[in-house]
Design a protein around this motif. Structure first.
Motif, PDB file in Angstrom:
ATOM      1  N   MET A   1       1.593   4.257   7.360  1.00 44.15           N
ATOM      2  CA  MET A   1       2.373   3.119   7.761  1.00 44.15           C
ATOM      3  C   MET A   1       3.787   3.177   6.542  1.00 44.15           C
ATOM      4  N   PHE A   2       3.387   3.648   5.452  1.00 42.32           N
ATOM      5  CA  PHE A   2       4.427   3.573   4.336  1.00 42.32           C
ATOM      6  C   PHE A   2       5.311   4.697   4.810  1.00 42.32           C
ATOM      7  N   ASP A   3       4.712   5.934   5.084  1.00 44.96           N
ATOM      8  CA  ASP A   3       5.757   7.069   5.499  1.00 44.96           C
ATOM      9  C   ASP A   3       6.665   6.705   6.501  1.00 44.96           C
ATOM     10  N   TRP A   4       6.230   5.888   7.546  1.00 44.74           N
ATOM     11  CA  TRP A   4       7.020   5.481   8.578  1.00 44.74           C
ATOM     12  C   TRP A   4       8.009   4.408   8.271  1.00 44.74           C
ATOM     13  N   ALA A   5       7.749   3.437   7.668  1.00 41.69           N
ATOM     14  CA  ALA A   5       8.487   2.196   7.138  1.00 41.69           C
ATOM     15  C   ALA A   5       9.691   2.631   6.169  1.00 41.69           C
ATOM     16  N   ALA A   6      10.791   1.843   6.390  1.00 38.90           N
ATOM     17  CA  ALA A   6      11.925   2.061   5.399  1.00 38.90           C
ATOM     18  C   ALA A   6      11.284   1.908   4.197  1.00 38.90           C
ATOM     19  N   ARG A   7      10.556   0.859   3.559  1.00 36.29           N
ATOM     20  CA  ARG A   7      10.027   0.508   2.309  1.00 36.29           C
ATOM     21  C   ARG A   7       8.620   0.255   2.350  1.00 36.29           C
ATOM     22  N   GLY A   8       7.781   0.662   1.650  1.00 35.42           N
ATOM     23  CA  GLY A   8       6.407   0.237   1.364  1.00 35.42           C
ATOM     24  C   GLY A   8       6.082  -0.606   0.242  1.00 35.42           C
ATOM     25  N   VAL A   9       5.425  -1.444   0.145  1.00 40.65           N
ATOM     26  CA  VAL A   9       5.073  -2.327  -1.076  1.00 40.65           C
ATOM     27  C   VAL A   9       3.353  -2.188  -1.132  1.00 40.65           C
ATOM     28  N   ALA A  10       2.976  -1.553  -2.330  1.00 42.62           N
ATOM     29  CA  ALA A  10       1.568  -1.647  -2.560  1.00 42.62           C
ATOM     30  C   ALA A  10       1.198  -2.948  -3.347  1.00 42.62           C
ATOM     31  N   MET A  11      -0.292  -3.354  -3.202  1.00 43.03           N
ATOM     32  CA  MET A  11      -0.607  -4.326  -4.016  1.00 43.03           C
ATOM     33  C   MET A  11      -0.994  -3.934  -5.343  1.00 43.03           C
ATOM     34  N   ALA A  12      -1.166  -4.829  -6.480  1.00 41.19           N
ATOM     35  CA  ALA A  12      -1.394  -4.452  -7.860  1.00 41.19           C
ATOM     36  C   ALA A  12      -2.636  -3.520  -7.899  1.00 41.19           C
TER      37      ALA A  12
ATOM     38  N   VAL B   1       2.561   6.769  -3.089  1.00 36.49           N
ATOM     39  CA  VAL B   1       3.608   6.839  -2.396  1.00 36.49           C
ATOM     40  C   VAL B   1       4.631   5.730  -2.112  1.00 36.49           C
ATOM     41  N   ALA B   2       4.160   4.554  -2.651  1.00 36.39           N
ATOM     42  CA  ALA B   2       4.771   3.202  -2.408  1.00 36.39           C
ATOM     43  C   ALA B   2       6.287   3.244  -3.120  1.00 36.39           C
ATOM     44  N   ASP B   3       7.222   2.349  -2.487  1.00 38.26           N
ATOM     45  CA  ASP B   3       8.447   2.100  -3.048  1.00 38.26           C
ATOM     46  C   ASP B   3       8.442   0.907  -4.329  1.00 38.26           C
ATOM     47  N   GLU B   4       7.456   0.150  -4.403  1.00 31.36           N
ATOM     48  CA  GLU B   4       7.112  -0.904  -5.199  1.00 31.36           C
ATOM     49  C   GLU B   4       5.596  -1.249  -5.158  1.00 31.36           C
ATOM     50  N   VAL B   5       5.311  -1.654  -6.269  1.00 32.01           N
ATOM     51  CA  VAL B   5       4.065  -2.379  -6.644  1.00 32.01           C
ATOM     52  C   VAL B   5       4.340  -3.769  -6.872  1.00 32.01           C
ATOM     53  N   THR B   6       3.561  -4.767  -6.026  1.00 32.08           N
ATOM     54  CA  THR B   6       3.932  -6.007  -6.268  1.00 32.08           C
ATOM     55  C   THR B   6       2.530  -6.790  -6.877  1.00 32.08           C
ATOM     56  N   LEU B   7       2.256  -8.022  -6.889  1.00 30.05           N
ATOM     57  CA  LEU B   7       1.038  -8.537  -7.511  1.00 30.05           C
ATOM     58  C   LEU B   7      -0.298  -8.328  -6.771  1.00 30.05           C
ATOM     59  N   SER B   8      -1.286  -8.575  -6.922  1.00 32.01           N
ATOM     60  CA  SER B   8      -2.554  -8.689  -6.090  1.00 32.01           C
ATOM     61  C   SER B   8      -2.543  -9.665  -4.798  1.00 32.01           C
TER      62      SER B   8
ATOM     63  N   LEU C   1       9.475  -3.258   6.869  1.00 32.54           N
ATOM     64  CA  LEU C   1       9.130  -3.441   5.481  1.00 32.54           C
ATOM     65  C   LEU C   1       7.515  -3.661   5.482  1.00 32.54           C
ATOM     66  N   ALA C   2       6.800  -2.986   4.872  1.00 27.96           N
ATOM     67  CA  ALA C   2       5.610  -2.614   4.996  1.00 27.96           C
ATOM     68  C   ALA C   2       4.639  -2.975   3.649  1.00 27.96           C
ATOM     69  N   PHE C   3       3.447  -3.808   3.868  1.00 35.33           N
ATOM     70  CA  PHE C   3       2.488  -4.027   2.567  1.00 35.33           C
ATOM     71  C   PHE C   3       1.195  -3.601   2.916  1.00 35.33           C
ATOM     72  N   GLY C   4       0.698  -3.063   2.116  1.00 34.11           N
ATOM     73  CA  GLY C   4      -0.853  -2.458   2.134  1.00 34.11           C
ATOM     74  C   GLY C   4      -1.510  -2.482   0.732  1.00 34.11           C
ATOM     75  N   ASP C   5      -2.694  -1.783   0.923  1.00 34.08           N
ATOM     76  CA  ASP C   5      -3.417  -1.704  -0.677  1.00 34.08           C
ATOM     77  C   ASP C   5      -4.295  -0.250  -0.323  1.00 34.08           C
ATOM     78  N   MET C   6      -4.540   0.317   0.843  1.00 28.99           N
ATOM     79  CA  MET C   6      -5.575   1.333   0.937  1.00 28.99           C
ATOM     80  C   MET C   6      -4.936   2.619   1.319  1.00 28.99           C
ATOM     81  N   PRO C   7      -5.547   3.961   1.314  1.00 27.15           N
ATOM     82  CA  PRO C   7      -5.225   5.035   1.983  1.00 27.15           C
ATOM     83  C   PRO C   7      -4.872   5.112   3.316  1.00 27.15           C
ATOM     84  N   ASN C   8      -5.451   4.240   4.179  1.00 29.74           N
ATOM     85  CA  ASN C   8      -5.093   4.165   5.611  1.00 29.74           C
ATOM     86  C   ASN C   8      -3.730   3.497   5.795  1.00 29.74           C
ATOM     87  N   ASP C   9      -3.378   3.084   4.934  1.00 24.27           N
ATOM     88  CA  ASP C   9      -1.684   2.311   4.848  1.00 24.27           C
ATOM     89  C   ASP C   9      -0.942   3.457   4.611  1.00 24.27           C
ATOM     90  N   ILE C  10      -1.126   4.791   3.987  1.00 27.49           N
ATOM     91  CA  ILE C  10      -0.062   5.631   3.614  1.00 27.49           C
ATOM     92  C   ILE C  10       0.982   6.024   5.005  1.00 27.49           C
TER      93      ILE C  10
END
Length: 292
Positions: free
Chosen positions: A233-244, A253-260, A222-231
């Motif tokens: 990582m999100f493509d590789w991981a089973a699930r990607g969560v982006a910050m608000a 490309v995120a599976d979910e958007v969480t809070l900031s 499960l991966a968390f990130g906020d910028m294009p350099n995390d794309i």
């Protein structure tokens, strides 16, 4: 608490939690909140691993990881370094050819005019060097000013950081990608931070190597990130969560958007997946937005 329980039943817990630092796990003052620390403790108690995956080079995360009590691995330098925190040594690193870096800078400046550059030196004691005119996007991170650009190339480097006096990050990154080609990988890791790193090196390549060392794979992550350099990582991981307040390209490309990061967005998700009722109840739950 029925909603978090129902959601956790649909999405399995993961064995590897990969978090970016700036804009993700860290608050704006470069600290990790008590709530996030408690959530990471829950992850550890459940037998899962927490792995920092950051654009910062190893020397710039040593103190932070020590404060978090980390003794395992960390992916640093946008994936160019696999750092053993407890042993304070690099298990793996790849450098950016300095001659190719100079050629890439010349191609970029031929298109947009003068840019200002900095470099992260390789190694656990490598310095961040800045040429005249370059302003560090994170003023809390130490850097050494050199007199001329050619002074940047004295020691092996893991990446080059770029700023332009007039262009925004997206425009500068777009031009750099168009002209640099296979000389380097171009990425954007935060406000005022366009970077050149070794060709083919991304956070995903570093994360994959770290996961292999741990006997884990993308399906466990499960991966968390906020910028294009995390794309990647999100493509590789089973699930990607982006910050608000993540970059739109990552949210797309995120599976979910969480809070900031200021609102403990990482902790909110981890509490839902790993937290016991009393842990979650300690904080009033906040509504999350979900990507379809």
């Amino acid at each position: 608490m029925a909603a978090p329980t129902a959601y956790a039943a649909r999405i399995p817990a993961y064995s590897l939690i990969a978090t970016d630092l700036d804009g993700t796990l860290l608050r704006g003052d470069d600290t990790v909140s008590g709530r996030s620390r408690a959530a990471l403790a829950r992850v550890a108690a459940a037998g899962a691993r927490h792995l920092v995956v950051t654009g910062r080079p190893a020397p710039r995360v040593r103190a932070l990881l020590a404060d978090l009590g980390g003794t395992g691995l960390a992916v640093c330098g946008q994936g160019a370094q696999l750092y053993d925190v407890g042993a304070d040594r690099l298990l793996w690193s790849v450098t950016l050819d300095r001659e190719l870096a100079e050629i890439a800078l010349g191609k970029i400046e031929a298109e947009v005019g003068q840019v200002y550059a900095a470099v992260d030196q390789d190694g656990t004691d490598g310095l961040t060097l800045t040429e005249p005119g370059y302003r560090m996007p994170h003023p809390t991170l130490p850097a050494v000013r050199v007199g001329r650009r050619r002074d940047l190339w004295g020691e092996p480097i893991s990446k080059v950081l770029l700023r332009h006096p007039g262009l925004g990050d997206d425009e500068l990154a777009g031009v750099a990608r168009a002209v640099v080609g296979s000389l380097a990988t171009v990425t954007m890791s935060g406000p005022g931070t366009v970077e050149l790193q070794p060709c083919g090196v991304t956070k995903a390549t570093g994360l994959a190597l770290a996961a292999e060392h741990l006997g884990l794979g993308p399906e466990d992550t499960l991966a968390f990130g906020d910028m294009p350099n995390d794309i990647p990582m999100f493509d590789w991981a089973a699930r990607g969560v982006a910050m608000a307040d993540a970059h739109p390209a990552l949210k797309a490309v995120a599976d979910e958007v969480t809070l900031s990061n200021e609102d403990d967005g990482v902790a909110v998700v981890l509490e839902r997946l790993y937290g016991e009722a009393e842990c979650v109840a300690q904080y009033a739950p906040k509504t999350l937005s979900m990507e379809p």
